[in-house]
Design a protein around this motif. Sequence first.
Motif, PDB file in Angstrom:
ATOM      1  N   HIS A   1      17.448  65.312 -21.836  1.00 14.18           N
ATOM      2  CA  HIS A   1      18.649  65.838 -22.551  1.00 14.18           C
ATOM      3  C   HIS A   1      19.019  66.938 -22.385  1.00 14.18           C
ATOM      4  O   HIS A   1      20.368  67.042 -22.096  1.00 14.18           O
ATOM      5  N   ILE A   2      18.388  67.890 -22.294  1.00  9.36           N
ATOM      6  CA  ILE A   2      18.860  69.225 -22.120  1.00  9.36           C
ATOM      7  C   ILE A   2      19.402  69.534 -20.653  1.00  9.36           C
ATOM      8  O   ILE A   2      20.291  70.283 -20.299  1.00  9.36           O
ATOM      9  N   ASP A   3      18.660  68.958 -19.810  1.00 10.79           N
ATOM     10  CA  ASP A   3      18.829  68.906 -18.435  1.00 10.79           C
ATOM     11  C   ASP A   3      20.363  68.294 -18.252  1.00 10.79           C
ATOM     12  O   ASP A   3      21.194  68.906 -17.379  1.00 10.79           O
ATOM     13  N   PHE A   4      20.667  67.274 -18.859  1.00  8.36           N
ATOM     14  CA  PHE A   4      21.824  66.676 -18.939  1.00  8.36           C
ATOM     15  C   PHE A   4      23.189  67.663 -19.098  1.00  8.36           C
ATOM     16  O   PHE A   4      24.020  67.571 -18.566  1.00  8.36           O
ATOM     17  N   VAL A   5      22.556  68.084 -20.502  1.00 10.17           N
ATOM     18  CA  VAL A   5      23.732  69.249 -20.934  1.00 10.17           C
ATOM     19  C   VAL A   5      23.996  70.186 -20.002  1.00 10.17           C
ATOM     20  O   VAL A   5      25.031  70.475 -19.928  1.00 10.17           O
ATOM     21  N   ARG A   6      22.996  70.942 -19.654  1.00 10.45           N
ATOM     22  CA  ARG A   6      22.929  72.017 -18.852  1.00 10.45           C
ATOM     23  C   ARG A   6      23.904  71.673 -17.336  1.00 10.45           C
ATOM     24  O   ARG A   6      24.699  72.229 -17.036  1.00 10.45           O
TER      25      ARG A   6
ATOM     26  N   LYS B   1      24.353  59.548 -26.258  1.00 12.89           N
ATOM     27  CA  LYS B   1      23.913  58.573 -27.330  1.00 12.89           C
ATOM     28  C   LYS B   1      22.562  57.854 -27.013  1.00 12.89           C
ATOM     29  O   LYS B   1      21.722  57.841 -27.649  1.00 12.89           O
ATOM     30  N   SER B   2      22.532  57.527 -25.567  1.00 17.78           N
ATOM     31  CA  SER B   2      21.162  56.900 -25.013  1.00 17.78           C
ATOM     32  C   SER B   2      20.143  57.789 -25.171  1.00 17.78           C
ATOM     33  O   SER B   2      18.910  57.651 -25.433  1.00 17.78           O
ATOM     34  N   GLN B   3      20.538  59.163 -24.797  1.00 18.65           N
ATOM     35  CA  GLN B   3      19.431  60.245 -24.580  1.00 18.65           C
ATOM     36  C   GLN B   3      18.839  60.633 -26.118  1.00 18.65           C
ATOM     37  O   GLN B   3      17.459  60.637 -26.206  1.00 18.65           O
ATOM     38  N   HIS B   4      19.585  60.623 -27.199  1.00 18.17           N
ATOM     39  CA  HIS B   4      19.379  60.744 -28.584  1.00 18.17           C
ATOM     40  C   HIS B   4      18.320  59.733 -28.835  1.00 18.17           C
ATOM     41  O   HIS B   4      17.451  59.917 -29.507  1.00 18.17           O
ATOM     42  N   ALA B   5      18.990  58.527 -28.465  1.00 19.48           N
ATOM     43  CA  ALA B   5      18.101  57.369 -28.860  1.00 19.48           C
ATOM     44  C   ALA B   5      16.891  57.387 -28.318  1.00 19.48           C
ATOM     45  O   ALA B   5      15.765  56.883 -28.821  1.00 19.48           O
ATOM     46  N   ALA B   6      16.650  58.000 -27.101  1.00 19.23           N
ATOM     47  CA  ALA B   6      15.459  57.874 -26.304  1.00 19.23           C
ATOM     48  C   ALA B   6      14.280  58.833 -27.091  1.00 19.23           C
ATOM     49  O   ALA B   6      13.046  58.537 -27.238  1.00 19.23           O
ATOM     50  N   ILE B   7      14.958  60.017 -27.497  1.00 15.36           N
ATOM     51  CA  ILE B   7      14.382  61.008 -28.268  1.00 15.36           C
ATOM     52  C   ILE B   7      13.881  60.256 -29.557  1.00 15.36           C
ATOM     53  O   ILE B   7      12.487  60.458 -30.189  1.00 15.36           O
ATOM     54  N   HIS B   8      14.408  59.934 -30.326  1.00 16.90           N
ATOM     55  CA  HIS B   8      14.362  59.364 -31.582  1.00 16.90           C
ATOM     56  C   HIS B   8      13.408  58.173 -31.494  1.00 16.90           C
ATOM     57  O   HIS B   8      12.030  58.011 -32.224  1.00 16.90           O
ATOM     58  N   ASP B   9      13.303  57.430 -30.521  1.00 15.15           N
ATOM     59  CA  ASP B   9      12.648  55.956 -30.132  1.00 15.15           C
ATOM     60  C   ASP B   9      11.155  56.312 -30.236  1.00 15.15           C
ATOM     61  O   ASP B   9      10.126  55.925 -30.632  1.00 15.15           O
ATOM     62  N   ALA B  10      11.144  57.473 -29.206  1.00 17.94           N
ATOM     63  CA  ALA B  10       9.864  57.897 -28.500  1.00 17.94           C
ATOM     64  C   ALA B  10       8.893  58.683 -29.794  1.00 17.94           C
ATOM     65  O   ALA B  10       7.566  58.506 -29.932  1.00 17.94           O
TER      66      ALA B  10
END
Length: 261
Positions: A226-231, A201-210
């Motif tokens: 985000h992708i690094d975290f998922v991997r 949620k935090s990662q998506h929010a960071a992408i959205h806000d930027a």
Amino acid sequence: MSKLHNTFQVPRISDAVASALERRILEGSLKPGDRLPPERELAIELGVSRPSLREAIQKLASKGLVQSRQGGGTYVTDRLESTFLDTWQEMMGMHPNLREDLLEFRHMLEGQAAEWAAERATDADLTRLTQAFDAMNLASDADDLKRQSSTDIAFHQAIGEATHNIVIGHLSAALLRLMHDNIHLNLKELKTIPSASSALKSQHAAIHDAICEHKPADARAAAETHIDFVRESLAQSLRSASRRETAERRLQNDSSKTFAS
């Protein structure tokens, strides 16, 4: 002295209409599965006669971009992505390790897409992105994996389309459709990791806000993080699953020996 003849031909109205509709398909205004507006409405919108519109639609049908369906209506096909999808869907099923390669490719593609979206997104793009972001958060709160995967895809597709790069928009669409089952599996595995949901949620929010704040470098960094975290999280989850399966096989083997003695 011979007269010069104008060799330029005036474009046929149907060609111009076909080009306009094709542009809508390319830019994603008309997506695979979308039904074209009724003939009368579309002719009025484009300012052409219905015979010219019918001829234009026939041109698109000959290219495989639209098709008529039983029961009425003309629909956009998925021809622009289908060849890519058909081949890779089968490969993904046969070679599960391709998932890591897919995530590596997402790292490259989505980092660039987020950067360009932050540079190029219009107010309308940002409205669509925020709507997708809100729907994704609601799905996460509802604890519905199917809904989570579909809204996750919609969010990332909105970013791809906000780049205003037609190739990225369609490549993202094809890739995300290919990943639909894969994303569902990823989310299921990530649920086994404590705090993964809040991190996502935090990662998506960071992408959205930027992107909404038009900060390209921050948007790229957020998408890549985000992708690094998922991997890494998936690798951790798969290692844990492998250990559990090994332990269970050992337990079963011990039990069978005890029973045999």
